[in-house]
Write a protein that holds these residues in place. Structure first.
Motif, short mmCIF file in Angstrom:
data_model
loop_
_atom_site.label_atom_id
_atom_site.label_comp_id
_atom_site.label_asym_id
_atom_site.label_seq_id
_atom_site.Cartn_x
_atom_site.Cartn_y
_atom_site.Cartn_z
N VAL A 1 0.81 -1.22 0.00
CA VAL A 1 0.00 0.00 0.00
C VAL A 1 0.85 1.28 0.00
N LEU A 2 2.13 1.12 0.16
CA LEU A 2 2.95 2.32 0.18
C LEU A 2 3.01 2.97 -1.21
N ASN A 3 2.52 2.24 -2.21
CA ASN A 3 2.50 2.77 -3.56
C ASN A 3 3.86 3.18 -4.06
N ASN B 1 10.77 -8.78 10.90
CA ASN B 1 9.35 -8.62 10.64
C ASN B 1 8.76 -7.49 11.47
N PHE B 2 7.53 -7.14 11.18
CA PHE B 2 6.74 -6.16 11.96
C PHE B 2 7.40 -4.78 12.05
N LEU B 3 8.14 -4.40 11.02
CA LEU B 3 8.66 -3.03 10.98
C LEU B 3 7.49 -2.07 10.83
N CYS B 4 7.34 -1.18 11.77
CA CYS B 4 6.19 -0.28 11.73
C CYS B 4 6.52 1.05 12.39
N ILE B 5 6.14 2.12 11.72
CA ILE B 5 6.35 3.48 12.26
C ILE B 5 5.00 4.20 12.27
N HIS B 6 4.72 4.86 13.35
CA HIS B 6 3.50 5.67 13.50
C HIS B 6 3.32 6.57 12.27
N LEU C 1 4.96 9.88 11.97
CA LEU C 1 6.43 9.97 11.96
C LEU C 1 7.04 9.39 10.67
N ARG C 2 6.18 9.27 9.68
CA ARG C 2 6.67 8.70 8.42
C ARG C 2 7.56 9.69 7.66
N SER C 3 8.38 9.09 6.78
CA SER C 3 9.26 9.85 5.87
C SER C 3 10.25 10.75 6.61
N LYS C 4 10.60 10.35 7.82
CA LYS C 4 11.57 11.13 8.59
C LYS C 4 12.87 10.34 8.79
N ARG C 5 13.06 9.32 7.97
CA ARG C 5 14.28 8.51 8.00
C ARG C 5 14.46 7.75 9.32
N LEU C 6 13.33 7.43 9.96
CA LEU C 6 13.44 6.63 11.19
C LEU C 6 13.63 5.14 10.86
N ALA C 7 13.07 4.69 9.73
CA ALA C 7 13.18 3.27 9.37
C ALA C 7 14.66 2.83 9.29
N PRO C 8 15.52 3.60 8.59
CA PRO C 8 16.93 3.19 8.56
C PRO C 8 17.56 3.09 9.96
N GLU D 1 19.69 -0.39 14.06
CA GLU D 1 19.73 -0.78 15.47
C GLU D 1 19.47 -2.29 15.62
N ILE D 2 18.52 -2.82 14.85
CA ILE D 2 18.28 -4.27 14.96
C ILE D 2 19.51 -5.02 14.41
N THR D 3 20.13 -4.45 13.37
CA THR D 3 21.34 -5.07 12.83
C THR D 3 22.42 -5.13 13.90
N TYR E 1 14.10 -11.16 4.96
CA TYR E 1 12.90 -10.34 5.18
C TYR E 1 12.13 -10.26 3.88
N THR E 2 10.87 -9.91 4.00
CA THR E 2 10.03 -9.77 2.81
C THR E 2 9.38 -8.40 2.84
N ALA E 3 9.06 -7.88 1.68
CA ALA E 3 8.34 -6.60 1.61
C ALA E 3 7.63 -6.51 0.27
N VAL F 1 9.87 -2.67 -3.68
CA VAL F 1 11.11 -3.13 -4.31
C VAL F 1 12.30 -2.41 -3.67
N LEU F 2 13.21 -3.20 -3.16
CA LEU F 2 14.45 -2.68 -2.57
C LEU F 2 15.59 -3.42 -3.26
N PRO F 3 16.82 -2.92 -3.12
CA PRO F 3 17.94 -3.69 -3.66
C PRO F 3 18.23 -4.89 -2.75
C1 LIG Z 1 22.18 -9.28 10.30
C2 LIG Z 1 20.97 -8.72 10.79
C3 LIG Z 1 20.34 -7.72 9.80
C4 LIG Z 1 18.97 -7.27 10.27
C5 LIG Z 1 18.33 -6.22 9.34
C6 LIG Z 1 18.02 -6.76 7.96
C7 LIG Z 1 17.24 -5.73 7.12
C8 LIG Z 1 15.81 -5.59 7.55
C9 LIG Z 1 15.06 -4.63 6.67
C10 LIG Z 1 13.64 -4.38 7.14
C11 LIG Z 1 12.68 -5.49 6.79
C12 LIG Z 1 11.28 -5.19 7.21
C13 LIG Z 1 10.30 -6.29 6.90
C14 LIG Z 1 8.91 -5.80 7.21
O1 LIG Z 1 8.50 -5.70 8.33
S1 LIG Z 1 7.93 -5.38 5.84
C15 LIG Z 1 6.60 -4.47 6.55
C16 LIG Z 1 6.87 -3.01 6.53
N1 LIG Z 1 5.86 -2.28 7.26
C17 LIG Z 1 4.83 -1.64 6.69
O2 LIG Z 1 4.66 -1.61 5.50
C18 LIG Z 1 3.91 -0.94 7.67
C19 LIG Z 1 3.46 0.43 7.22
N2 LIG Z 1 4.60 1.28 6.90
C20 LIG Z 1 5.45 1.82 7.82
O3 LIG Z 1 5.32 1.63 9.01
C21 LIG Z 1 6.58 2.69 7.26
O4 LIG Z 1 6.23 3.17 6.00
C22 LIG Z 1 7.94 1.92 7.16
C23 LIG Z 1 8.42 1.57 8.57
C24 LIG Z 1 7.81 0.66 6.33
C25 LIG Z 1 8.99 2.83 6.49
O5 LIG Z 1 9.06 4.03 7.17
P1 LIG Z 1 8.93 5.44 6.42
O6 LIG Z 1 7.95 5.27 5.34
O7 LIG Z 1 8.65 6.48 7.45
O8 LIG Z 1 10.37 5.66 5.74
P2 LIG Z 1 11.65 6.38 6.38
O9 LIG Z 1 11.69 7.82 5.96
O10 LIG Z 1 11.73 6.16 7.85
O11 LIG Z 1 12.83 5.58 5.70
C26 LIG Z 1 12.92 5.53 4.31
C27 LIG Z 1 13.89 4.42 3.96
O12 LIG Z 1 13.35 3.15 4.42
C28 LIG Z 1 13.25 2.28 3.32
N3 LIG Z 1 12.08 1.40 3.50
C29 LIG Z 1 10.79 1.71 3.43
N4 LIG Z 1 10.02 0.65 3.65
C30 LIG Z 1 10.86 -0.38 3.89
C31 LIG Z 1 10.67 -1.75 4.19
N5 LIG Z 1 9.45 -2.29 4.27
N6 LIG Z 1 11.74 -2.52 4.38
C32 LIG Z 1 12.98 -2.00 4.30
N7 LIG Z 1 13.23 -0.72 4.00
C33 LIG Z 1 12.17 0.09 3.82
C34 LIG Z 1 13.08 3.17 2.11
O13 LIG Z 1 13.42 2.49 0.93
C35 LIG Z 1 14.04 4.30 2.45
O14 LIG Z 1 15.36 3.88 2.23
P3 LIG Z 1 16.14 4.39 0.89
O15 LIG Z 1 15.21 4.12 -0.24
O16 LIG Z 1 16.41 5.86 1.06
O17 LIG Z 1 17.41 3.60 0.82
#
Ligand SMILES: CCCCCCCCCCCCCC(=O)SCCNC(=O)CCNC(=O)[C@H](O)C(C)(C)COP(=O)(O)OP(=O)(O)OC[C@H]1O[C@@H](n2cnc3c(N)ncnc32)[C@H](O)[C@@H]1OP(=O)(O)O
Length: 440
Positions: A18-20, A165-170, A173-180, A185-187, A200-202, A205-207
């Motif tokens: 739904v993030l379109n 899993n369960f990555l979620c931001i209020h 607070l979206r689009s404020k670069r909190l997700a990275p 931090e989890i890394t 992880y799945t989403a 499209v990410l690299p």
């Molecule tokens: C070794 C251990 C490693 C552990 C970590 C492994 C990696 C885990 C990775 C996570 C796996 C999660 C698996 C699940 O839970 S997938 C489920 C994701 N959750 C949702 O869709 C719920 C509704 N949406 C939200 O809560 C927010 O829109 C989220 C939190 C998704 C982004 O928040 P926001 O919209 O406020 O964005 P920002 O300004 O803070 O940050 C923008 C940056 O974030 C990148 N972005 C956006 N969406 C995702 C996404 N789904 N996976 C990875 N990256 C994502 C985006 O390309 C941009 O980076 P870049 O394009 O500039 O480069």
């Protein structure tokens, strides 16, 4: 044609869809992801070049302190054994996780579901990461990791990993670069435990995706799906015809089908291990993990249902499982909940025999799975095109959704594999897929 609103349901299930943001950006536009150890879109990986991207670090190189946050926020490790803290995670996800366009349906997570999903063997409290507003203590963001062992069947490489899993931001607070920041931090917390890879799945499209699967769905209770407004009646059909089309028998057909019991775990583990050789990337399970994921652990969580087929000689020949995660239906006078099941892991020894027999067996098993699911109030049964699902999707009357789910590996490059759909047309590819891992 699958009804329009069922399509939306599928979008909802397809996390992040739904993030379109379906429009793929250039690598350089991924300001955060281009700094991370993930493959670029044009990287070509062959089996002999598979492996970690950065293997230079040890836990000693990883800072002991959390990443800095803006001063109005603070890190908060969530105690999933605390009812009130689980309530907060529920509230955050309920209000701010994935939803359909009209916000008509929402995931109805239960405490039991969270505990099952977040507390498998080897779980760590430290990996349930929240962010709170410092002044009010309100939970405004969450991300979770759980341990999982992955294996590449072609090279035999085993990858000790976590699933994220369960990555979620209020929403505010979206689009404020909190997700990275959450991701880094989890890394850090995972790296401190000497684990360097993640899956992880989403929907977005990410690299760079290891594979892309498609959602498919099979109405079990067409009338109710129609009542809640997302199952439209095709103009050339009657309601009765639709109900008849999706009618299932009252009882299962496969002789010897019964619920999985603890005494079966070793045999099912062997069956699963052999069956999983069919796929390129799989998850391996210890007996403890099997007990958790397929029997619901010590708590015997009722969100997971598992069945086996025992033949006349007492041998287990087949196994399947699915989990239940209902939707809350908003603003409908007749129904406030929709029962939803998701196909999870399965295995059958017929996979070793002739393809026709195997394919037929899969159709029968999935039909039986759906018959049992009706007992648990399931109205729609979902499956991805991963595993060998594309072999039964058509015959078992699953409809193609338009939700796509991309699979990713962090800090590991692998040769791209089939997700059970044709890369161009996105139609089901009856050759099956290379992806043997199911995440929720
Ligand atoms: C070794 C251990 C490693 C552990 C970590 C492994 C990696 C885990 C990775 C996570 C796996 C999660 C698996 C699940 O839970 S997938 C489920 C994701 N959750 C949702 O869709 C719920 C509704 N949406 C939200 O809560 C927010 O829109 C989220 C939190 C998704 C982004 O928040 P926001 O919209 O406020 O964005 P920002 O300004 O803070 O940050 C923008 C940056 O974030 C990148 N972005 C956006 N969406 C995702 C996404 N789904 N996976 C990875 N990256 C994502 C985006 O390309 C941009 O980076 P870049 O394009 O500039 O480069």
């Amino acid at each position: 044609m699958p009804p329009k609103l069922i399509e939306e349901l599928l979008k909802l299930i397809s996390l992040g869809e739904v993030l379109n943001e379906a429009q793929q950006k250039e690598m350089n536009d991924y300001k955060f992801w281009k700094t991370q150890p993930v493959p670029k879109f044009d990287d070509v990986v062959e089996y002999n070049t598979e492996g970690p991207i950065d293997s230079s670090k040890t836990p000693k190189d990883i800072p002991a302190e959390p990443l800095p946050l803006l001063s109005e926020f603070e890190w908060s490790t969530i105690d999933v054994d605390s009812k009130s803290e689980l309530d907060e995670v529920y509230e955050l996800l309920y209000q701010h996780y994935v939803e359909d366009q009209d916000a008509t349906f929402r995931f109805k997570y239960s405490h039991e579901f969270f505990r099952w999903a977040l507390k498998p063997p080897g779980w760590k409290k430290d990996w349930h990461v929240g962010v709170r507003v410092r002044s009010s203590k309100k939970l405004v963001a969450f991300i979770a990791a759980v341990p999982a062992n992955l294996k590449l069947q072609i090279t035999g490489n085993e990858i000790p990993s976590v699933e994220i899993n369960f990555l979620c931001i209020h929403k505010k607070l979206r689009s404020k670069r909190l997700a990275p920041v959450l991701i880094q931090e989890i890394t850090r917390r995972v790296n401190r435990e000497n684990i360097w890879q993640a899956m992880y799945t989403a929907g977005i499209v990410l690299p760079s995706p290891v594979t892309t699967c498609r959602y498919t769905h099979r109405p079990l209770n067409w009338s109710k799906l129609h009542d809640v407004g997302f199952s439209h009646l095709p103009s050339d059909q009657t309601k009765a015809a639709m109900v008849a089309k999706y009618a299932l028998p009252n009882s299962t057909k496969t002789p010897g089908l019964r619920q999985l019991e603890e005494k079966d775990l070793e045999e099912v583990q062997s069956l699963l291990t052999i069956f999983m050789k069919k796929f390129e990337l799989v998850q391996t399970f210890t007996l403890d993990e099997m007990k958790h994921w397929f029997l619901g652990g010590e708590e015997r969580a009722s969100v997971i249902k598992s069945y086996v087929v025992e033949d006349k000689n007492g041998k287990i020949t087949d196994f399947f499982s699915y989990y239940l995660l209902p939707f809350t239906v908003l603003e409908n006078s007749k129904h406030d909940e929709l029962g939803v099941a998701y196909l999870y892991y399965y295995a059958t020894d017929s996979a070793l025999g002739e393809r026709d027999v195997y394919q037929k067996r899969l159709v029968n098993l999935v039909n039986d799975a759906m018959v049992t699911a009706k007992e648990f109030g399931v109205d729609v049964f979902n499956a991805l095109t991963c595993q060998d699902n594309s072999l039964f999707i058509k015959d078992a009357k699953f409809g193609l959704g338009d939700g796509m789910l991309n699979y990713y590996l962090f800090n590991y490059k692998v040769k791209r594999m089939s997700g059970g759909i044709n890369a161009t047309t996105k139609e089901v590819d009856t050759e099956g897929s290379g992806m043997g891992v199911v995440l929720f």
